[in-house]
Each structure stands twice: as C-alpha cells, then as structure tokens.
Design an enzyme around this catalytic site. Structure first.
Site, PDB file in Angstrom:
ATOM      1  N   CYS A 146       0.808  -1.227   0.000  1.00  0.00           N
ATOM      2  CA  CYS A 146       0.000   0.000   0.000  1.00  0.00           C
ATOM      3  C   CYS A 146       0.840   1.276   0.000  1.00  0.00           C
ATOM      4  O   CYS A 146       0.328   2.352  -0.319  1.00  0.00           O
ATOM      5  CB  CYS A 146      -0.956   0.011   1.185  1.00  0.00           C
ATOM      6  SG  CYS A 146      -2.113  -1.365   1.137  1.00  0.00           S
ATOM      7  N   HIS A 281      -2.887   7.388   2.367  1.00  0.00           N
ATOM      8  CA  HIS A 281      -3.387   6.108   1.864  1.00  0.00           C
ATOM      9  C   HIS A 281      -4.771   5.870   2.461  1.00  0.00           C
ATOM     10  O   HIS A 281      -5.012   6.124   3.636  1.00  0.00           O
ATOM     11  CB  HIS A 281      -2.426   4.988   2.257  1.00  0.00           C
ATOM     12  CG  HIS A 281      -2.990   3.627   2.019  1.00  0.00           C
ATOM     13  ND1 HIS A 281      -3.540   3.254   0.810  1.00  0.00           N
ATOM     14  CD2 HIS A 281      -3.100   2.543   2.826  1.00  0.00           C
ATOM     15  CE1 HIS A 281      -3.968   2.006   0.896  1.00  0.00           C
ATOM     16  NE2 HIS A 281      -3.717   1.553   2.102  1.00  0.00           N
ATOM     17  N   ASN A 311     -10.145   0.200   0.020  1.00  0.00           N
ATOM     18  CA  ASN A 311      -8.683   0.276   0.042  1.00  0.00           C
ATOM     19  C   ASN A 311      -8.158  -0.261  -1.289  1.00  0.00           C
ATOM     20  O   ASN A 311      -8.251  -1.456  -1.549  1.00  0.00           O
ATOM     21  CB  ASN A 311      -8.169  -0.550   1.232  1.00  0.00           C
ATOM     22  CG  ASN A 311      -6.652  -0.554   1.330  1.00  0.00           C
ATOM     23  OD1 ASN A 311      -5.953  -0.125   0.412  1.00  0.00           O
ATOM     24  ND2 ASN A 311      -6.149  -1.058   2.437  1.00  0.00           N
TER      25      ASN A 311
END
Ligand code: UT7
Length: 354
Positions: A146, A281, A311
């Site tokens: 990520c 993020h 996500n």
C-alpha cells in the site's frame, strides 16, 4: 550547478536543491530548496462495476452498518473479467498525459507501483510502456504494497534529480479483488480495484518552488506476518490471498504515520499548519481521522476517498489526488502531504508543492 543538502541522514529522505542556485527559494528555517521534479498531470481509472456493502453482505456474514462504522467504506469497484492491472494503469496514464498536455513520446520513465501485477514478468510497467508506444528510457514495477505509490514517486524524483530521466509516468494500479479470500469477512470487505497516475517532470530552470520537496521511506520486515499474501511464484502455493491481523496493522499505521510525516516536514522546513491538503493512503477512515488528529491537521484539509473506493492499495493516493485535483480542491502552489503504510511493514511520506 545544483548542490545537494542532506539534512537528515537517517531519514532516507531526499531534500532536493539547495545552495545558491538561481531560482532556489527560501521556504523556512533558512533552508534553501529547489525541487528537482514537479507534477505536470494527474489521471485516474476505475472499473465500471460497483460493489456495495449490501452486495458483500450476500457473500459473507457482514453488514453495511458494520463496514461503514468500522471503516467508512460504502462501496468499491471490481475489475471485470479480462480487465487487468495493466489496463487500469494504462487508462490512468493516458488521462494523466492528457491532463499534462503531453504525449507518450515525452516520457522516458514508467514506474508502476503494484502488488497485483498481471504477470510475474515482465513488469506491469513494461506492458504499459509497450501499449503506450514508449520506446525510450526505462520501465519497472515497485513493490511496497500500500506504500507503493509514495515509494514510486520518491524513486522517480530521485532518478530525475540524478539526471537519469526527464519525464516519468508514476502509476499506482491494483486489482486486489483477484487476491482476496472471498470467504474471509475480515479482509474481503476492505479492498477495491483501480489505478491513478501522475506525470512527474524535471523542473529545469523553473524557480517557482513547485515540485517534490521531500520524501521519507521506511520499512521493517519484522512485521511481515501481520499483512501479507500467503502464496507466490517461489513458494509451494503459487497463488495466494491477503491475510491480515487488522488490529495490529491499525495500531501501527497511526503511530508510523507521525514518524515519516515529521521527517518530511522537517526536511522541507515547514510545519503541519502549512499543509493545504493531506492525502493519505485510504485504508480506513478511522485510521485517517486518528492520523490527522495526531498530526494536528484540520479535518477539512483531508482528502477522503475510501468511502467510494475501499482500500485500493498502491492506487489509493493517486486516485485521491486525481479526485481532489479534478474537483478543484488541490490548486497549483498548494502544499500536499502524502503518507501511506502497507504490508512489510513499509511506510512512507512525501511533500509536494503542487
Ligand atoms: O492498506 C494496508 C493497511 N491496512 C489497514 O490499514 C487495515 C487496518 N485495520 C483495520 O482497518 C481494522 O482493524 C479492521 C477494519 C480490519 C477491523 O476493524 P476493528 O475495529 O479492528 O475490528 P476487530 O478486528 O476488532 O473486530 C471486531 C469484531 C469481531 O467480532 P468479536 O470478536 O468482537 O465478536 C470480528 O469478528 O467484528 C467482527 N468482524 C466483522 N463483523 C462484521 C470482523 N470483520 C467483520 C465484518 N463484518 N466484515
């Protein structure tokens, strides 16, 4: 000649510019800086299929209420059969080029941050490079889960600063739906597919102070079993699924954020109060809220897209940048703070004068 200032050796950070160059700016604490690369364009691509929380509740034992309350996610996009990470990356890259008013011929570096490449090799970046018809420079993938987009941005900025590239496509692209265990409610409700891209170009003689002001990269492999994919080409299980100890990741994410963010603010000689937009993020609204609070950043300065995208791993930051640029929030000259944490753990931050 451009001289280099390394203010914080332990930060793995990059503080470009410095010295008495023509065009350098005094940006705080008497530190003079001139960014090496600046953002010239941004673009995004999402699969057309939307999957709501209600639909996920027909697959696993969960509910819209639980997902919304614990994560802020309402829906996510899911790639169609035959729609791969490279396709989303290519579409986002084309939009970023269009926004920059450039053509593929202008690009001499393609970096794709992804944990879900089409193939083991060649890299997804090479596939995108080929489809765009780019024949010069280099293309490669960056794997930092990520945190991948911030890693890729930092890598591209460093290569531009070194004179190894002049214009880069920096792309975050993922199809996490392909590596989810759709019987595990603790992970499958969280992720989505998508891609975002920016064009990063050498600032040259531009003395505006716009560009990548600082970045800080970190990792600690001691945490590798807290968030990982339990299979891959070199293991006995060739394909794997996302496994996560959610609470441990949650706690670490909030604590780690502060460390890297302070490193980039320090390097650039600015404070959290100077930040115009915080684009973290997008894993969980609760993590983002807690991080912003800890950093003392006004909630109104936080760009939030997790509700509509879930996500999307390495794609989440460039997707959020594209949204906030398109709707007019992020404007030229704004100070934009990026920050991410991912499997590894890896974590990173970057500060960009837009
Ligand atoms: O992008 C990389 C970084 N990743 C992240 O940042 C993710 C970090 N972690 C998180 O975002 C959160 O930890 C989660 C959203 C994954 C979980 O939220 P939580 O508040 O930490 O919940 P929990 O794991 O403590 O679970 C609470 C309860 C449990 O039930 P009991 O033991 O209290 O009876 C779980 O079994 O919620 C249950 N649960 C669910 N219930 C309905 C777990 N997943 C679900 C679900 N639907 N999908």
């Amino acid at each position: 000649m451009q001289t280099r200032v390394d203010l914080k050796g332990n930060a793995n950070g990059h503080a470009p510019g410095g010295g008495a160059d023509e065009g350098a700016q005094t940006l705080g604490a008497g530190v003079r800086r001139r960014p090496s690369s600046r953002v010239a364009g941004v673009g995004a691509a999402l699969p057309s299929r939307t999957m709501s929380n209600a639909e996920i509740a027909t697959i696993v034992d969960t509910s819209d209420d639980w997902i919304t309350a614990r994560t802020g996610i309402r829906e996510r996009r899911i790639a169609a059969d035959g729609e791969f990470t490279s396709h989303l990356a290519e579409a986002a890259a084309k939009k970023a080029l269009e926004h920059a008013g450039l053509t593929p011929d202008d690009i001499d570096l393609v970096i794709v941050a992804t944990a879900t490449p089409d193939l083991t090799f060649p890299s997804t970046a090479v596939l995108v490079q080929g489809r765009l018809g780019i024949t010069k420079g280099a293309a490669f993938d960056v794997g930092a889960a990520c945190s991948g987009f911030v890693y890729a941005l930092s890598t591209a900025d460093a290569l531009v600063a070194a004179g190894s590239a002049s214009r880069a496509l920096v792309i975050g692209a993922e199809t996490f739906s392909r590596i989810l265990d759709w019987s595990d409610r603790t992970t499958c409700v969280l992720f989505g597919d998508g891609a975002g891209a920016i064009v990063l170009e050498a600032t040259g003689a531009d003395g505006s102070g716009r560009g990548v002001m600082a970045h800080a990269l970190r990792s600690d492999g001691a945490h590798h079993e807290k968030l990982f994919v339990d299979g891959g080409p070199s293991t006995t299980q060739t394909s794997g699924h996302v496994r996560m100890r959610g609470q441990e990741v949650f706690r670490f994410a909030i604590q780690a954020t502060v460390d890297v963010v302070e490193a980039v603010l320090d390097q650039a000689g600015v404070t959290a109060a100077d930040v115009d937009w915080f684009v973290p993020h997008q894993a969980n609204k609760r993590i983002i809220d807690a991080s912003a609070k800890k950093l003392g950043i006004d909630p109104q300065k936080v760009v939030l897209t997790v509700g509509g995208h879930g996500n999307t791993s390495a794609a989440s930051i460039p997707l959020a940048l594209a949204e906030a640029q398109q709707d007019g929030r992020i404007k030229q000259g704004d100070l934009v703070l990026l920050e991410a944490l991912g499997g590894g753990f890896t974590w990173a931050a970057a500060l960009v004068r837009w």
